[in-house]
Design an enzyme around this catalytic site. Structure first.
Site, PDB file in Angstrom:
ATOM      1  N   ASP A 129       0.868  -1.168   0.000  1.00 50.28           N
ATOM      2  CA  ASP A 129       0.000   0.000   0.000  1.00 50.28           C
ATOM      3  C   ASP A 129       0.916   1.234   0.000  1.00 50.28           C
ATOM      4  O   ASP A 129       1.459   1.591  -1.045  1.00 50.28           O
ATOM      5  CB  ASP A 129      -0.878  -0.136   1.256  1.00 50.28           C
ATOM      6  CG  ASP A 129      -1.938   0.928   1.395  1.00 50.28           C
ATOM      7  OD1 ASP A 129      -2.434   1.397   0.375  1.00 50.28           O
ATOM      8  OD2 ASP A 129      -2.268   1.283   2.527  1.00 50.28           O
ATOM      9  N   PHE A 174     -10.352  -0.602  -0.199  1.00 48.82           N
ATOM     10  CA  PHE A 174      -9.948  -1.531   0.846  1.00 48.82           C
ATOM     11  C   PHE A 174     -10.435  -2.934   0.504  1.00 48.82           C
ATOM     12  O   PHE A 174     -11.618  -3.141   0.255  1.00 48.82           O
ATOM     13  CB  PHE A 174     -10.479  -1.085   2.211  1.00 48.82           C
ATOM     14  CG  PHE A 174      -9.672  -1.660   3.327  1.00 48.82           C
ATOM     15  CD1 PHE A 174      -8.452  -1.097   3.686  1.00 48.82           C
ATOM     16  CD2 PHE A 174     -10.108  -2.788   3.998  1.00 48.82           C
ATOM     17  CE1 PHE A 174      -7.678  -1.653   4.698  1.00 48.82           C
ATOM     18  CE2 PHE A 174      -9.341  -3.349   5.009  1.00 48.82           C
ATOM     19  CZ  PHE A 174      -8.136  -2.775   5.365  1.00 48.82           C
TER      20      PHE A 174
HETATM   21  P1  IMP Z   1       1.855  -0.315   3.874  1.00 54.16           P
HETATM   22  O1  IMP Z   1       2.955  -0.197   4.877  1.00 54.16           O
HETATM   23  O2  IMP Z   1       1.017   0.916   3.844  1.00 54.16           O
HETATM   24  O3  IMP Z   1       2.312  -0.702   2.496  1.00 54.16           O
HETATM   25  O4  IMP Z   1       0.846  -1.376   4.460  1.00 54.16           O
HETATM   26  C1  IMP Z   1       0.903  -2.676   4.131  1.00 54.16           C
HETATM   27  C2  IMP Z   1       0.018  -3.503   5.027  1.00 54.16           C
HETATM   28  O5  IMP Z   1      -1.226  -2.843   5.298  1.00 54.16           O
HETATM   29  C3  IMP Z   1      -0.354  -4.777   4.306  1.00 54.16           C
HETATM   30  O6  IMP Z   1       0.585  -5.795   4.522  1.00 54.16           O
HETATM   31  C4  IMP Z   1      -1.711  -5.090   4.890  1.00 54.16           C
HETATM   32  O7  IMP Z   1      -1.563  -5.833   6.080  1.00 54.16           O
HETATM   33  C5  IMP Z   1      -2.304  -3.733   5.208  1.00 54.16           C
HETATM   34  N1  IMP Z   1      -3.222  -3.287   4.136  1.00 54.16           N
HETATM   35  C6  IMP Z   1      -3.027  -2.319   3.206  1.00 54.16           C
HETATM   36  N2  IMP Z   1      -4.063  -2.192   2.379  1.00 54.16           N
HETATM   37  C7  IMP Z   1      -4.973  -3.122   2.777  1.00 54.16           C
HETATM   38  C8  IMP Z   1      -6.286  -3.508   2.290  1.00 54.16           C
HETATM   39  O8  IMP Z   1      -6.843  -2.983   1.320  1.00 54.16           O
HETATM   40  N3  IMP Z   1      -6.889  -4.515   2.976  1.00 54.16           N
HETATM   41  C9  IMP Z   1      -6.331  -5.143   4.049  1.00 54.16           C
HETATM   42  N4  IMP Z   1      -5.107  -4.819   4.518  1.00 54.16           N
HETATM   43  C10 IMP Z   1      -4.433  -3.819   3.898  1.00 54.16           C
END
Ligand code: IMP
Ligand code: MG
Length: 173
Positions: free
Chosen positions: A99, A148
């Site tokens: 993300d 999401f």
């Molecule tokens: P980042 O550090 O923002 O890249 O977050 C990554 C983590 O956030 C992922 O490994 C997921 O656990 C969680 N995450 C991000 N987007 C989603 C989503 O759409 N659904 C569920 N979990 C998410």
């Protein structure tokens, strides 16, 4: 809470997992992979992917969290760290979704500091629009829109991880 119809079906996901595993098996031919899954989100993808690999595999996990409900806190907590010796190993880091890239970037640098022979990253879903930190990802399953998603390991407040498909999550208004 509303769970929509599958956005990515079980069959769709399975085909992609096999495609990714074939590519990884080719790239790592003659080498042993230390597969590291980032929990909890990656558990289903991790299990399916490593079962489809044709190369020898050892494995470990990292338990990390960065999310409260659907909003990124930008803060990463490591609740369980890799116990395997990483030095000299070909590490393949596996996660459900990228993300902002903040957590993956943090974990990547933590692994690199321990001197692996190589480090590659395999992610099932890429929410490209939301990227804040540029992280080099070697294998990507699907690009997804800025919505999401839940299921196939992905959660909302630790729910829906057991869905065998991936759906877009909507809060009831
Ligand atoms: P980042 O550090 O923002 O890249 O977050 C990554 C983590 O956030 C992922 O490994 C997921 O656990 C969680 N995450 C991000 N987007 C989603 C989503 O759409 N659904 C569920 N979990 C998410
Ligand atoms: Mg995760």
């Amino acid at each position: 809470m509303i769970i929509g119809k599958p956005f990515l079906t079980t069959e769709h996901i399975h085909e992609k997992v096999v495609e990714l595993a074939d590519k990884i098996s080719q790239d790592y031919m003659g080498k042993e992979i230390l597969a590291v899954g980032i929990l909890k989100g990656s558990f289903m993808f991790f299990a399916d992917l490593i079962r489809a690999l044709k190369t020898p595999v050892t494995l470990d996990f990292i338990i990390a969290s960065s999310y409260l409900k659907t909003t990124s806190t930008g803060e990463i907590k490591i609740h369980y760290d890799i116990r395997e010796d990483i030095a000299g190993k070909h590490v393949l880091l596996i996660d459900d979704i990228i993300d902002t890239g903040i957590s993956l970037n943090y974990i990547r640098e933590r692994i690199l500091s321990k001197g692996p022979a190589s480090l590659k990253i395999c992610i099932l879903l890429d929410k490209k629009e939301r990227r804040v930190v540029d992280v080099p990802v070697d294998y990507i399953g699907f690009e997804v829109p800025n919505k999401f998603v839940v299921g196939y390991g992905l959660d909302y407040d630790n729910n829906y991880r057991n869905l065998p498909y991936i759906a877009i999550f909507k809060k009831e208004t």
